[in-house]
Design an enzyme around this catalytic site. Structure first.
Site, PDB file in Angstrom:
ATOM      1  N   TYR A 121       0.810  -1.228   0.000  1.00  0.00           N
ATOM      2  CA  TYR A 121       0.000   0.000   0.000  1.00  0.00           C
ATOM      3  C   TYR A 121       0.844   1.279   0.000  1.00  0.00           C
ATOM      4  O   TYR A 121       0.281   2.365   0.014  1.00  0.00           O
ATOM      5  CB  TYR A 121      -0.926   0.015   1.224  1.00  0.00           C
ATOM      6  CG  TYR A 121      -2.163  -0.846   1.047  1.00  0.00           C
ATOM      7  CD1 TYR A 121      -2.085  -2.233   1.026  1.00  0.00           C
ATOM      8  CD2 TYR A 121      -3.422  -0.258   0.915  1.00  0.00           C
ATOM      9  CE1 TYR A 121      -3.219  -3.012   0.881  1.00  0.00           C
ATOM     10  CE2 TYR A 121      -4.564  -1.032   0.769  1.00  0.00           C
ATOM     11  CZ  TYR A 121      -4.460  -2.404   0.744  1.00  0.00           C
ATOM     12  OH  TYR A 121      -5.595  -3.178   0.596  1.00  0.00           O
ATOM     13  N   LYS A 158       2.563 -14.721   4.022  1.00  0.00           N
ATOM     14  CA  LYS A 158       3.017 -15.611   2.952  1.00  0.00           C
ATOM     15  C   LYS A 158       4.548 -15.621   2.992  1.00  0.00           C
ATOM     16  O   LYS A 158       5.213 -15.432   1.955  1.00  0.00           O
ATOM     17  CB  LYS A 158       2.479 -15.121   1.605  1.00  0.00           C
ATOM     18  CG  LYS A 158       1.012 -15.462   1.369  1.00  0.00           C
ATOM     19  CD  LYS A 158       0.723 -16.955   1.311  1.00  0.00           C
ATOM     20  CE  LYS A 158       1.388 -17.605   0.109  1.00  0.00           C
ATOM     21  NZ  LYS A 158       1.170 -19.096   0.132  1.00  0.00           N
ATOM     22  N   ASP A 203      -2.952 -18.549   3.327  1.00  0.00           N
ATOM     23  CA  ASP A 203      -3.886 -19.411   2.586  1.00  0.00           C
ATOM     24  C   ASP A 203      -4.499 -20.451   3.532  1.00  0.00           C
ATOM     25  O   ASP A 203      -5.713 -20.682   3.542  1.00  0.00           O
ATOM     26  CB  ASP A 203      -3.210 -20.060   1.360  1.00  0.00           C
ATOM     27  CG  ASP A 203      -1.822 -20.636   1.639  1.00  0.00           C
ATOM     28  OD1 ASP A 203      -1.322 -20.480   2.773  1.00  0.00           O
ATOM     29  OD2 ASP A 203      -1.236 -21.240   0.714  1.00  0.00           O
ATOM     30  N   ASP A 243      -6.432  -6.935   5.099  1.00  0.00           N
ATOM     31  CA  ASP A 243      -7.599  -6.452   4.341  1.00  0.00           C
ATOM     32  C   ASP A 243      -8.450  -7.637   3.886  1.00  0.00           C
ATOM     33  O   ASP A 243      -9.668  -7.667   4.084  1.00  0.00           O
ATOM     34  CB  ASP A 243      -7.117  -5.647   3.132  1.00  0.00           C
ATOM     35  CG  ASP A 243      -8.269  -5.148   2.274  1.00  0.00           C
ATOM     36  OD1 ASP A 243      -9.244  -4.626   2.848  1.00  0.00           O
ATOM     37  OD2 ASP A 243      -8.208  -5.288   1.043  1.00  0.00           O
ATOM     38  N   ASP A 278     -12.456  -9.172   5.472  1.00  0.00           N
ATOM     39  CA  ASP A 278     -13.732  -9.389   4.779  1.00  0.00           C
ATOM     40  C   ASP A 278     -14.192 -10.835   4.965  1.00  0.00           C
ATOM     41  O   ASP A 278     -15.386 -11.101   5.148  1.00  0.00           O
ATOM     42  CB  ASP A 278     -13.616  -9.081   3.277  1.00  0.00           C
ATOM     43  CG  ASP A 278     -13.803  -7.597   2.956  1.00  0.00           C
ATOM     44  OD1 ASP A 278     -13.442  -6.766   3.811  1.00  0.00           O
ATOM     45  OD2 ASP A 278     -14.300  -7.266   1.865  1.00  0.00           O
TER      46      ASP A 278
HETATM   47  C1  IPM Z   1     -10.654  -1.140   3.094  1.00  0.00           C
HETATM   48  C2  IPM Z   1     -10.673  -1.004   1.595  1.00  0.00           C
HETATM   49  C3  IPM Z   1      -9.493  -0.198   1.112  1.00  0.00           C
HETATM   50  C4  IPM Z   1      -8.225  -0.938   1.507  1.00  0.00           C
HETATM   51  C5  IPM Z   1      -9.517   0.120  -0.407  1.00  0.00           C
HETATM   52  C6  IPM Z   1     -10.708   0.951  -0.769  1.00  0.00           C
HETATM   53  C7  IPM Z   1      -8.262   0.768  -0.903  1.00  0.00           C
HETATM   54  O1  IPM Z   1     -10.740  -2.260   0.983  1.00  0.00           O
HETATM   55  O2  IPM Z   1     -10.664  -0.121   3.797  1.00  0.00           O
HETATM   56  O3  IPM Z   1     -10.682  -2.272   3.587  1.00  0.00           O
HETATM   57  O4  IPM Z   1      -7.781  -1.861   0.803  1.00  0.00           O
HETATM   58  O5  IPM Z   1      -7.671  -0.583   2.555  1.00  0.00           O
HETATM   59 MN    MN Z   2     -11.120  -3.903   2.365  1.00  0.00          MN
END
Ligand code: IPM
Ligand code: MN
Ligand code: NAD
Length: 347
Positions: free
Chosen positions: A136, A186, A219, A243, A247
């Protein structure tokens, strides 16, 4: 007095931050909390109107004149490069050096778990995502773009200082929770950048004999989160692994509509935001679940020494879920503002 900057952003960001502010006003009155808020017009609309993303004086104000930022989401199909999201969202995380992105997930209602035979409480983990480094950092670019010889490159960056401060926070957090920490990476493929954090973990673990510290390849971690979610307590990952796993973890407890986060660095303005994005597919339909943003507000209240108010907000959100006073993503039929009203009444 808590000084809160409101950055609703794009898409459903504006809808869910509107909801969170309604709850903030309600809870502040109910618990006698002094709060001062100010709205900031930053996002795709302003970018398309003026070409501005994060004007320097605005950044300086956010850094110096506020205790907290409550942020919606950034991303708009009309800005394919997402340059504004990069400069506002990633810009704030990086320029304020908000190195801890804490993303807790907790299963409050068994019916929301897509796995078999998992009871309420059977998923309860805190993802600690490094928030300033890895791929990032924006180091890279394209060579001979838009030709058959195009070459694209992004650098994954890790620093020992970054690993140490991430792990120290995570060990302290594990100590306050169930005493388990797992670093997900990883390192088998990304030896240098991911190996560094393993080295740092091995050096730090002896200082925390009460914490069971492990390392897992990401993984396998993704698989075990699905097969053995109860094993996970504090989950540590770099910016990208964190990240992705956050999710996945959110999906185990009802989805992105229930996943809050904080981005912090002790002594600096802290940022609170739902994990989800601007959800262009449901904007304007009333289907945006405001609970992730409202739970992010609860994290703010907790951090600013209002644990009872935070608890009241969390319990009200839990009730909305359990009593199905929620949006369609959680099996309810309510609209965003109806959920918000339910939460306020429950508080
Ligand atoms: C998050 C989002 C962001 C990230 C994107 C929008 C760049 O997915 O806040 O989780 O990857 O940090
Ligand atoms: Mn995200
Ligand atoms: P998203 O999180 O916006 O949406 C993914 C799916 O989840 C969609 O089907 C959406 O309708 C649903 N969803 C998300 N939040 C919801 C909520 N509160 N209530 C009900 N349903 C919800 O991810 P995406 O579609 O990949 O990204 C859309 C845009 O948002 C992109 O520009 C992306 O870069 C951006 N984004 C921003 C952030 C952020 O600002 N922190 C986070 C993730 C994605």
């Amino acid at each position: 007095m808590i000084r809160v900057a409101l950055l609703p952003g794009d898409g459903i960001g504006t809808e869910v931050i509107g909801a969170a502010v309604t709850v903030l006003e309600h809870v502040a009155q109910r618990f006698g909390i002094a709060v001062q808020t100010e709205w900031f017009d930053l996002g795709a609309e302003r970018y398309l109107r003026t070409g501005e993303t994060m004007p320097e004086p605005v950044f300086q104000r956010l850094r110096n004149e506020f205790d907290a930022i409550l942020l919606g989401a950034y991303g708009d199909p009309r800005v394919p490069s997402n340059i504004h999201a990069k400069e506002i969202l990633l810009g704030l995380r990086q320029r304020l050096d908000l190195y801890i992105n804490l993303r807790p997930v907790r299963l409050v209602d068994a019916r929301l778990c897509p796995l078999k035979d998992v009871q309420a409480g059977g998923v309860d983990m805190a993802i600690v995502r490094e928030n300033t480094e890895s791929v990032y950092v924006g180091i890279g670019g394209s060579f001979k773009p838009d030709t058959p010889d195009e070459v694209a490159q992004n650098t994954m960056l890790a620093t020992r200082k970054g690993c140490d401060r991430l792990l120290q926070y995570s060990f302290e957090l594990a100590r306050k929770r169930r005493g388990k920490l797992v670093l997900c990476d990883k390192a088998n493929a990304i030896e240098s950048a991911h190996g560094l954090c393993r080295k740092a973990l091995k050096a730090m673990a002896p200082n925390y004999p009460d914490v069971e510290a492990k390392m897992l390849y990401a993984d396998v971690a993704a698989m075990r989160m699905v097969t053995h979610p109860h094993e996970f307590d504090v989950v540590v990952g770099d910016n990208m692994i964190g990240d992705i796993l956050s999710d996945l973890a959110a999906a185990l407890v009802g989805g992105l509509g229930l996943a809050p986060s904080s981005s912090t660095h002790p002594g600096r303005v802290a940022m609170y935001e739902p994990v989800h994005g601007s959800a262009p597919d449901i904007v304007g339909t009333g289907k945006a679940n405001p609970l992730a943003a409202i739970l992010s507000l609860a994290m703010l209240l907790e951090d600013f020494s209002h644990p009872q108010a935070a608890q009241a907000v969390r319990q009200a959100c839990d009730r909305a879920v359990v009593e199905r006073q929620c949006t369609p993503d959680l099996g309810g039929t309510l609209r965003t503002e109806q959920v918000t009203q339910f939460v306020c009444a429950a508080i």
